[in-house]
Design a protein around this motif. Structure first.
Motif, PDB file in Angstrom:
ATOM      1  N   LEU A  84       7.250   5.365  10.907  1.00  0.00           N
ATOM      2  CA  LEU A  84       7.387   3.878  11.281  1.00  0.00           C
ATOM      3  C   LEU A  84       8.677   4.181  11.114  1.00  0.00           C
ATOM      4  N   LEU A  85       9.527   4.646  10.266  1.00  0.00           N
ATOM      5  CA  LEU A  85      10.815   4.529  10.447  1.00  0.00           C
ATOM      6  C   LEU A  85      11.418   4.846  11.499  1.00  0.00           C
ATOM      7  N   THR A  86      11.494   6.089  11.693  1.00  0.00           N
ATOM      8  CA  THR A  86      11.740   6.579  13.537  1.00  0.00           C
ATOM      9  C   THR A  86      11.180   6.180  14.468  1.00  0.00           C
ATOM     10  N   GLY A 103       0.638  -1.631  -0.132  1.00  0.00           N
ATOM     11  CA  GLY A 103       0.332  -0.310  -0.512  1.00  0.00           C
ATOM     12  C   GLY A 103       0.544   1.285  -0.163  1.00  0.00           C
ATOM     13  N   PHE A 104       1.951   1.541   0.419  1.00  0.00           N
ATOM     14  CA  PHE A 104       2.499   2.802   0.536  1.00  0.00           C
ATOM     15  C   PHE A 104       3.571   2.711  -0.324  1.00  0.00           C
ATOM     16  N   ARG A 122       7.996  -2.330   0.928  1.00  0.00           N
ATOM     17  CA  ARG A 122       8.063  -1.321   0.465  1.00  0.00           C
ATOM     18  C   ARG A 122       8.848  -1.246  -0.086  1.00  0.00           C
ATOM     19  N   GLN A 123      10.258  -1.358  -0.485  1.00  0.00           N
ATOM     20  CA  GLN A 123      11.613  -1.574  -1.294  1.00  0.00           C
ATOM     21  C   GLN A 123      11.108  -2.961  -2.564  1.00  0.00           C
ATOM     22  N   ALA A 124      10.437  -3.870  -1.994  1.00  0.00           N
ATOM     23  CA  ALA A 124      10.684  -4.908  -2.686  1.00  0.00           C
ATOM     24  C   ALA A 124       9.346  -4.669  -3.619  1.00  0.00           C
ATOM     25  N   SER A 125       8.726  -3.478  -3.265  1.00  0.00           N
ATOM     26  CA  SER A 125       7.869  -3.487  -4.029  1.00  0.00           C
ATOM     27  C   SER A 125       7.497  -2.627  -5.468  1.00  0.00           C
ATOM     28  N   ARG A 126       8.534  -1.608  -5.235  1.00  0.00           N
ATOM     29  CA  ARG A 126       9.151  -1.154  -6.184  1.00  0.00           C
ATOM     30  C   ARG A 126       9.711  -1.825  -7.284  1.00  0.00           C
ATOM     31  N   SER A 127      10.147  -2.607  -7.475  1.00  0.00           N
ATOM     32  CA  SER A 127      10.551  -3.658  -8.935  1.00  0.00           C
ATOM     33  C   SER A 127       9.351  -4.345  -8.760  1.00  0.00           C
ATOM     34  N   MET A 172      10.366  -4.348   8.621  1.00  0.00           N
ATOM     35  CA  MET A 172       9.051  -5.648   7.826  1.00  0.00           C
ATOM     36  C   MET A 172       8.540  -4.628   6.593  1.00  0.00           C
ATOM     37  N   ILE A 173       7.768  -4.354   7.383  1.00  0.00           N
ATOM     38  CA  ILE A 173       7.398  -3.048   6.089  1.00  0.00           C
ATOM     39  C   ILE A 173       8.178  -2.430   5.260  1.00  0.00           C
ATOM     40  N   MET A 174       9.398  -1.347   5.731  1.00  0.00           N
ATOM     41  CA  MET A 174      10.052  -1.260   5.472  1.00  0.00           C
ATOM     42  C   MET A 174      10.633  -1.613   3.828  1.00  0.00           C
TER      43      MET A 174
END
Length: 242
Positions: A80-82, A64-65, A126-131, A121-123
């Motif tokens: 979330l990253l913080t 979703g992100f 999200r990074q994987a979803s960019r590809s 895990m969310i990060m």
């Protein structure tokens, strides 16, 4: 570790590195001292259910992100990253008080809720979803596939390597988790393998042969999970999509 689990405690202290003949004796002593079967069942149940829930929730959040666009999305993701910078020890006592007020101490839900959704895990998803190819999403929408169908029928099969890497990380963290279960699960029926190993150190004398056997048994499931998914682990970490 395996060699030590087959020797007597005095041999382990002496530094003997050759396999011995006391494996069965150490196993009988371990069963006599601790409820090994209960600890294994609890750890398998907790780690398996937590892994499934974490993969589902975090993959939906990461998807979703990245796929859906909103002005507040980046601000929420920054929060979330913080949260990754806050050590668990700093929030452990407030969380215990919260679950205690909700009458959830000694429950499986109290053990799992803090770990179902993690910023890492969310990060990662999200990074994987960019590809992930956006053309697939547009084509599926033109064919009338719902957003839920796109996620479960298009996204999940394509991101198998990412799910494999996340499975290894989540299962190992859930299996080896000691501090939070020790705090929130206070009855003997909720014992897990890390708690069992820690109990072997609690006596006046430590039988290092029995202790190493307990550590060896505790290590086997995570090693099996890693070797089963190791081919996809590197691809999942780098976010590769075939």
């Amino acid at each position: 570790m395996f060699c030590a689990s087959t020797n007597r405690s005095i041999d382990v202290i002496a530094g003997k590195l050759i396999p011995g003949t006391y494996l069965i004796d150490n196993f009988k002593a371990l069963i006599a001292q601790q409820n090994l079967r209960l600890a294994l069942c609890n750890s398998f149940r907790n780690a398996t259910v937590l892994t499934i829930l974490c993969l589902l929730v975090c993959s939906i959040a990461g998807y979703g992100f990245e796929i859906y666009h909103d002005k507040a999305k980046d601000a929420v993701f920054t929060v979330l990253l913080t949260a990754m910078m806050i050590p668990f020890a700093a929030i452990m006592i407030p969380m215990f008080r919260m679950f205690s007020q909700l009458k959830m101490v000694n429950t499986m839900a109290a053990f799992m809720l803090p770990s179902i959704s993690t910023p890492f895990m969310i990060m990662m998803f999200r990074q994987a979803s960019r590809s992930f190819p956006h053309d697939i999403i547009e084509a599926a929408r033109l064919d009338g596939l719902s957003e839920t169908g796109i996620f479960f029928r298009m996204y999940m099969p394509t991101m198998k390597s990412t799910y494999a890497a996340a499975t290894i990380i989540t299962f190992m963290n859930a299996w080896n988790n000691y501090l939070w279960p020790k705090v929130i699960l206070q009855n003997n029926e909720s014992i897990t393998m890390p708690m069992l190993v820690a109990n072997l150190l609690g006596g006046y004398t430590v039988d290092y042969g029995v202790l190493m056997l307990g550590v060896f048994i505790c290590t086997i499931p995570t090693a099996i999970i890693f070797f089963c998914f190791q081919k996809s682990f590197t691809e999942g970490i780098t976010g590769a999509v075939k």
